[in-house]
Design an enzyme around this catalytic site. Structure first.
Site: not given
Length: 480
Positions: A263, A285, A398
């Site tokens: 990632d 991502k 997040m």
């Protein structure tokens, strides 16, 4: 494409190599303490040691006798050095050492002049002896204290019985070559040999039991290599970023992997811990920019494992916490691909640890909520607001872009505006930052211009007990 990081390449001024000395003459010139140290060092080899010195001090004499070395009571001449493997000038006197060096040069023999690196053809490293395995450590003569310190750490890490394991491996090489075809099957056998039950038993002193296990494992590996089966996928947590927070199991699997799928938030240094010849596939991502969709990632894992490869799916933090491991497990199950999961340290735990935030605390917080700031549609989630009201500590992942909404919903549901909060960026990394304040200040804290990395928000009275300097919240305010 993975981001390219360029760094200054450090180049060695010396090239490490090992000299073959078995049955060959190694000459040491000198009879004092410097010579004694070299006699002790060389006594760990199977070289034929010859010491030249007019006289021997007591220390050198004892070491010479213990090593079974020969003593010639004079200075050497050129003929004495012919066909020697190595020469050590250890008289302790500059001019005498220079003379030895010149003799060695004329005979074409590499020479080491003790404590005079400018006169040396080679340096003697700090040595970790686990014969037949040896580890040499050198700092190119600049910092011998550092080399000794590193050696001490390696000595503590490596079992004294590691040589027994190496000898067993050597004794089994022909059997392995006969039964297991070259390629991935053979490499996997050796990876298991050095990390599995065989190694555990040998290093515990159970040599016969370990050897018996190894023979059984060879037969199993031979049968497995004849049957064309699928590979294996490991969903591995890389932790929050610091390399030394990676688990030992994760390190081992990276060394065994044929393919590493990683990632965006996994540091290059952790990816580099994998085998040098492993295929690396970047699937990072970022908000609004995906190198691969989740369906594409699932397809990559299934494809590589179906081709018989061992795959490590490397995820930041822990794979089971906002790592979409559930979707990947479902895809692997549907395709009949075997897999396992290796937990990692999730960002909230690292953030709390380095800022001394007790996520649970008697009489303050008895539960912990791990939440994300938004759902798949981007909506801010209010589901955990009631838990925060009951006194739970809430860690929001997040959440920087929705900090205003998060604070608003919590206050709207009755959490006091003065509730302590912490905003931690890049937990565990060198560029980490941490800010603390009140819940009604959360939006301003999260909106600080210097914050541009991954952020964890921690909400709750426990933040007042941290190293961030937030004033404790009165109990009466919590009850309001």
């Amino acid at each position: 494409m993975a981001p390219v990081h360029r760094s200054v390449q450090r180049k060695l001024g010396t090239f490490p190599a090992f000299h073959k000395v078995e049955g060959r003459r190694v000459v040491i010139v000198g009879g004092g303490g410097e010579a004694a140290a070299k006699i002790r060092l060389l006594s760990e080899t199977s070289a034929d040691l010859v010491v030249f010195a007019a006289e021997l001090e007591d220390e050198a004499r004892r070491d010479l006798e213990a090593a079974g070395a020969s003593w010639i009571a004079r200075a050497p001449i050129a003929a004495d050095l012919t066909d020697a493997a190595l020469v050590f000038a250890a008289t302790g006197e500059l001019e005498a050492d220079r003379a030895v060096r010149d003799l060695a040069k004329s005979a074409g023999v590499p020479v080491n002049v003790v404590d005079r690196p400018d006169l040396c053809d080679f340096y003697t490293p700090s040595l970790v002896n686990r014969a037949p395995l040896s580890i040499a450590i050198s700092t190119e003569g600049a910092a011998p204290v550092l080399a000794r310190h590193v050696r001490a750490r390696i000595e503590a890490m490596l079992s004294p019985r590691l040589g027994d394991l190496a000898n067993l491996a050597e004794s089994l090489r022909s059997r392995v070559a006969e039964k297991i075809a070259p390629g991935e099957g053979r490499r996997r056998f050796w990876a298991h040999f050095f990390t599995g039950t065989t190694a555990a038993k040998v290093l515990a002193g159970q040599l016969e039991e370990g050897a018996a296990d190894a023979v059984v494992d060879i037969d199993r590996a031979a049968d497995a290599s004849k049957a064309a089966g699928v590979g294996h996928v490991s969903l591995v947590g890389a932790g929050p970023g610091a390399e030394d927070l990676l688990t030992l199991r994760a390190q081992r699997l990276l060394q065994e992997a044929d393919v590493i799928v990683y990632d965006k938030l996994v540091p290059d240094a952790i990816v580099a811990m994998g085998r040098r010849d492993a295929l690396r596939i970047y699937v990072g991502k970022a908000k609004g920019a995906h190198a691969a969709s989740q369906d594409e990632i699932n397809a990559i894992l299934v494809r590589e494992a179906t081709d018989g490869r061992r795959v490590v799916r490397l995820k930041s933090g822990d794979p089971l916490i906002f790592g979409r491991a559930g979707e990947e497990m479902a895809a692997l199950r549907a395709a009949g691909i075997p897999f396992d999961i290796v937990p990692g340290i999730t960002a909230a735990f690292a953030a709390a640890a380095e800022n001394e935030i007790p996520l649970t605390l008697r009489d303050v917080a008895s539960s912990l909520v791990v939440a994300t700031g938004h759902d798949m549609r981007g909506d801010t989630l209010p589901d955990w607001a009631g838990l925060a009201l009951s006194g739970a500590t809430v860690a929001v992942y997040m959440g920087r872009s929705v900090a205003t909404k998060v604070a608003g919903k919590l206050i709207e549901n009755g959490l006091p505006p003065s509730t302590p909060v912490a905003v931690i960026e890049n937990a565990s990394r060198a560029d980490r930052r941490a800010f603390a304040g009140r819940l009604d200040e959360l939006a301003q804290i999260a909106d600080r211009p210097e914050l541009d990395g991954p952020v964890v928000i921690i909400v709750g009275r426990v933040v007042a007990e941290s190293a961030l300097g937030v004033s404790p919240l009165p109990l009466v305010a919590m009850a309001a």
